[in-house]
Design a protein around this motif. Structure first.
Motif: not given
Length: 121
Positions: A16, A66, A83-84, A86, A89
Motif C-alpha cells: 500500500s 483497490r 491498496n493491493s 500490482k 500500477d
C-alpha cells in the motif's frame, strides 16, 4: 497555482501507498480533483476523481476496489489511498484540478509535477 504531490515510492506487490496533493493559488473547494497516471510508452489515464464536495467519485476500471480518493477542503489536499498494488500500477501519478466532472485531458486544468510509484519485488 501550485499542486504538490507527495507519497510516491517503491512498494512490493500487494503493498500500500498513500499519495497526497496539496494545492495553493486556487479556490480548492470549487475544483474537481483527480489523479491521473502515465506509464512509460503509454498514454496518460484517469485513475480517480472526486467532485468539489467529495460526494461523488469516479475510478478507472483497472483500479476499482483497490484505490480510494478522498479530499480535505480545509487542508486544500486530495489523497489517493492505494491498496493491493500490482506491478501494472507502476507509473508517474499526477494530481489534476479542473472544473469538469468526469475530468478530461482536453479540459483546461492545473497539473502537479508528478510522483513516481514503482511496484516491484
Amino acid at each position: 497555482v501550485q499542486l504538490v504531490e507527495s507519497g510516491g515510492g517503491l512498494v512490493q506487490p500487494g503493498g500500500s501507498l498513500k499519495l497526497s496533493c496539496t494545492a495553493s493559488g486556487i479556490a480548492f473547494s470549487r475544483y474537481v480533483m483527480s489523479w491521473f497516471r502515465q506509464a512509460p510508452g503509454k498514454e496518460r489515464e484517469l485513475v480517480a476523481a472526486i467532485i468539489d464536495t467529495g460526494a461523488m467519485t469516479e475510478y478507472g476500471d483497472s483500479v476499482k476496489g483497490r484505490l480510494t480518493i478522498s479530499r480535505d477542503n480545509a487542508r486544500n489536499t486530495v489523497y489517493l489511498q492505494m491498496n493491493s498494488l500490482k506491478r501494472e500500477d507502476t507509473a508517474v501519478y499526477y494530481c489534476n484540478a479542473q472544473l469538469r466532472f468526469p475530468p478530461s485531458l482536453s479540459t483546461m486544468s492545473h497539473w502537479g509535477q508528478g510522483t513516481q510509484v514503482t511496484v516491484s519485488s
